[in-house]
Motif scaffolding. Structure first.
Motif, short mmCIF file in Angstrom:
data_model
loop_
_atom_site.label_atom_id
_atom_site.label_comp_id
_atom_site.label_asym_id
_atom_site.label_seq_id
_atom_site.Cartn_x
_atom_site.Cartn_y
_atom_site.Cartn_z
N GLU A 151 40.15 35.82 50.61
CA GLU A 151 41.18 35.44 49.84
C GLU A 151 40.06 33.84 48.87
OE1 GLU A 151 43.76 33.99 49.52
OE2 GLU A 151 45.02 35.99 50.74
N GLN A 152 38.54 33.70 49.78
CA GLN A 152 37.39 33.35 49.26
C GLN A 152 37.37 33.59 47.87
OE1 GLN A 152 35.19 32.34 52.73
NE2 GLN A 152 35.46 31.38 52.67
N SER A 153 37.30 34.98 47.57
CA SER A 153 35.99 35.92 46.59
C SER A 153 37.30 35.86 45.76
CB SER A 153 36.45 36.97 46.79
OG SER A 153 36.09 37.65 48.43
N THR A 154 38.60 35.90 45.68
CA THR A 154 39.94 35.34 44.80
C THR A 154 39.93 33.94 44.17
OG1 THR A 154 41.10 37.11 45.65
CG2 THR A 154 42.37 35.94 43.75
N GLN A 155 39.72 33.68 45.00
CA GLN A 155 39.64 32.31 44.44
C GLN A 155 38.40 31.38 43.80
OE1 GLN A 155 41.98 29.65 45.22
NE2 GLN A 155 40.72 28.37 43.43
N LEU A 156 37.27 32.46 43.85
CA LEU A 156 35.89 32.28 43.33
C LEU A 156 36.32 32.75 41.67
CD1 LEU A 156 32.73 31.90 43.13
CD2 LEU A 156 32.46 33.20 44.55
N ILE A 157 36.87 33.88 41.59
CA ILE A 157 36.87 34.51 40.72
C ILE A 157 38.01 33.78 40.09
CG2 ILE A 157 38.15 36.88 39.36
CD1 ILE A 157 37.15 38.18 41.62
N PHE A 168 30.18 26.30 35.57
CA PHE A 168 29.75 27.69 36.39
C PHE A 168 28.36 27.93 36.67
CE2 PHE A 168 28.02 32.28 35.09
CZ PHE A 168 29.20 32.83 35.31
N SER A 169 27.61 27.49 35.99
CA SER A 169 25.99 27.13 37.02
C SER A 169 26.21 26.43 38.13
CB SER A 169 25.14 26.47 35.83
OG SER A 169 25.18 27.19 34.91
N ALA A 170 26.86 25.23 38.43
CA ALA A 170 27.21 25.01 39.50
C ALA A 170 27.98 25.55 40.06
CB ALA A 170 28.18 23.31 39.77
N THR A 171 28.64 26.79 40.36
CA THR A 171 29.53 27.08 41.22
C THR A 171 28.47 28.58 41.75
OG1 THR A 171 31.32 26.98 40.08
CG2 THR A 171 31.27 29.29 41.23
N LEU A 172 28.12 28.97 41.09
CA LEU A 172 26.79 29.70 40.65
C LEU A 172 25.49 29.67 42.18
CD1 LEU A 172 25.86 31.74 38.12
CD2 LEU A 172 27.99 32.65 39.61
N GLU A 173 25.30 28.02 41.32
CA GLU A 173 24.42 27.53 41.93
C GLU A 173 24.73 27.43 44.11
OE1 GLU A 173 21.83 22.93 43.10
OE2 GLU A 173 23.07 23.26 41.24
N ALA A 174 25.91 27.39 44.88
CA ALA A 174 26.78 27.43 45.92
C ALA A 174 27.24 28.87 46.17
CB ALA A 174 28.14 26.83 45.80
N THR A 175 26.40 29.87 45.60
CA THR A 175 27.06 30.90 45.75
C THR A 175 25.31 31.88 46.25
OG1 THR A 175 28.81 30.88 44.29
CG2 THR A 175 28.40 33.09 45.08
N LYS A 198 44.69 41.92 36.76
CA LYS A 198 45.70 40.92 37.79
C LYS A 198 45.06 40.94 39.93
CE LYS A 198 49.87 40.60 34.85
NZ LYS A 198 51.05 40.19 35.48
N ILE A 199 44.55 40.21 40.74
CA ILE A 199 44.33 40.07 41.85
C ILE A 199 45.27 38.95 42.39
CG2 ILE A 199 41.87 39.97 43.31
CD1 ILE A 199 40.99 40.37 41.46
N VAL A 200 46.29 40.00 43.42
CA VAL A 200 46.89 39.00 44.29
C VAL A 200 46.76 39.36 45.47
CG1 VAL A 200 49.27 39.22 44.09
CG2 VAL A 200 48.83 39.37 42.33
N GLY A 201 46.90 37.94 46.13
CA GLY A 201 46.45 37.96 47.97
C GLY A 201 47.35 37.56 49.04
N ASP A 202 47.10 37.16 49.72
CA ASP A 202 48.15 35.74 50.60
C ASP A 202 48.64 34.95 49.90
OD1 ASP A 202 48.99 37.90 52.29
OD2 ASP A 202 47.54 37.46 53.32
N GLU A 203 47.65 34.26 49.21
CA GLU A 203 47.06 32.85 49.51
C GLU A 203 46.79 32.43 47.76
OE1 GLU A 203 44.61 31.32 52.41
OE2 GLU A 203 45.36 31.93 53.62
N HIS A 204 45.84 33.43 47.43
CA HIS A 204 45.62 32.75 45.65
C HIS A 204 45.68 34.26 44.97
CE1 HIS A 204 43.28 29.79 47.53
NE2 HIS A 204 43.12 29.95 48.01
N ARG A 205 45.88 34.14 43.84
CA ARG A 205 45.64 34.85 42.48
C ARG A 205 45.28 34.69 41.37
NH1 ARG A 205 52.25 35.48 41.67
NH2 ARG A 205 51.05 37.19 40.25
N VAL A 206 44.72 35.85 40.76
CA VAL A 206 44.34 35.54 39.61
C VAL A 206 44.23 36.54 38.33
CG1 VAL A 206 42.11 36.64 40.18
CG2 VAL A 206 42.02 35.34 38.10
#
Length: 321
Positions: A151-157, A168-175, A198-206
């Motif tokens: 779920e974290q991966s889907t949200q991150l993407i 984008f840079s700020a997100t990479l800094e925290a990853t 399309k990536i569809v999980g239980d809580e997040h999708r993108v």
């Protein structure tokens, strides 16, 4: 099947059943309407079950379209193999990063075997795969670490796909750099193949269209993850086994450095008392790995990992410590 995909399918079924139920109201005896009423009740019950008792184990659907996909049933083998493998690397890196420990940019990941997903089914009506965590003998009360990673991966993407340049840079800094590299690879696989997903999980999708993938790929082309092993002399102030952290005092009043410690080194430090006594609060030579994330040649993240230690044979004439 992922909860969001199940809910989507059930919502479509509900619309169909409600329409048929409305038509059946003209039935003189009401038997047809009763049949649709029963079906509607079953659908509503299933929807409520999913909403009130979400799955605790990982389940995600990867649905592909674009040039590698022909119709609704054919997909290039080389693309699907590479895409699924690169997605697995994202999830493995995300799971390894959960404990805020430094994750090596290359090599074997801690707990990698526990991060494995398995193809459980295909997505009907589209060209996609349902990936799930192996079912345990008993149901977990709380979300498993693998589900959290998925779920974290889907949200991150999703966050990266809509982020501004600064975000984008700020997100990479925290990853973690390992996760950045995995995301970079996944995006490149999609871009090179002319695919969308399309990536569809239980809580997040993108959903990533060709414009989203092109933008992500262009941004990631400016990103570089490097590793450098450096040998540093100092005094070992300690290694904390629970958090896998070390602290090393540098010579000539240069202060101290802190960072993560590899599993193997931590294990030896804890189990080998003689090894510990030869190093703790004594001069040592430390092999430290610096993992750095650069964007447009600007350093945006750096992590340290203590890879190895040995007692330092000092020149008595120098008297550095």
């Amino acid at each position: 099947m992922p909860d969001l995909l199940s809910l989507e399918s059930l919502e479509n079924d509900r619309k169909f059943v409600e329409h048929q139920r409305e038509k059946a109201s003209k039935d003189r005896w009401g038997t047809t309407k009763m049949m649709w009423d029963q079906r509607l009740s079953e659908i509503n019950e299933r929807i409520e079950q999913i909403k009130t008792k979400p799955a605790s184990r990982a389940s995600v659907a990867l649905i592909f379209d674009g040039l590698p996909v022909i119709g609704q049933g054919d997909i290039r083998l080389d693309f699907s193999t590479e895409a699924l493998a690169s997605y697995q690397r994202i999830v493995s890196a995300a799971m390894a990063s959960q404990n805020a420990e430094a994750v090596a940019a290359k090599g074997k990941l801690k707990g990698e075997q526990k991060s494995k997903l398995y193809i459980r089914d295909i997505v009907r009506g589209s060209m996609g795969f349902i990936l799930e965590e192996l079912t345990a003998p008993q149901t977990d009360m709380f979300n498993t670490p693998l589900k959290i990673a998925v779920e974290q991966s889907t949200q991150l993407i999703s966050n990266l796909s809509v982020a501004s340049n600064d975000q984008f840079s700020a997100t990479l800094e925290a990853t973690s750099p390992r996760l950045v590299g995995a995301l970079q690879k996944f995006t490149k696989v999609l871009r090179d193949a002319g695919a969308t997903t399309k990536i569809v999980g239980d809580e997040h999708r993108v959903a990533l269209g060709i414009e989203d993938i092109s933008r992500l790929s262009e941004r990631f082309s400016d990103v570089e993850v490097t590793e450098e092993e450096v040998f540093i002399d100092g005094v070992l102030l300690g290694i904390l086994p629970d958090s896998h952290e070390f602290e090393l005092q540098l010579p000539d009043n240069q202060g101290t450095i802190k960072g993560a410690v590899t599993d193997d080194l931590t294990s030896k430090y804890v189990t080998d008392q003689q090894f510990k006594e030869r190093l703790l609060l004594k001069p040592v030579k430390a092999m430290i790995k610096y993992t750095r994330t650069f964007r447009k040649e600007t350093l945006i993240k750096q992590q340290l990992s203590l890879e190895n230690l040995e007692p330092l044979v000092e020149n008595p004439l120098l008297g550095r410590f």
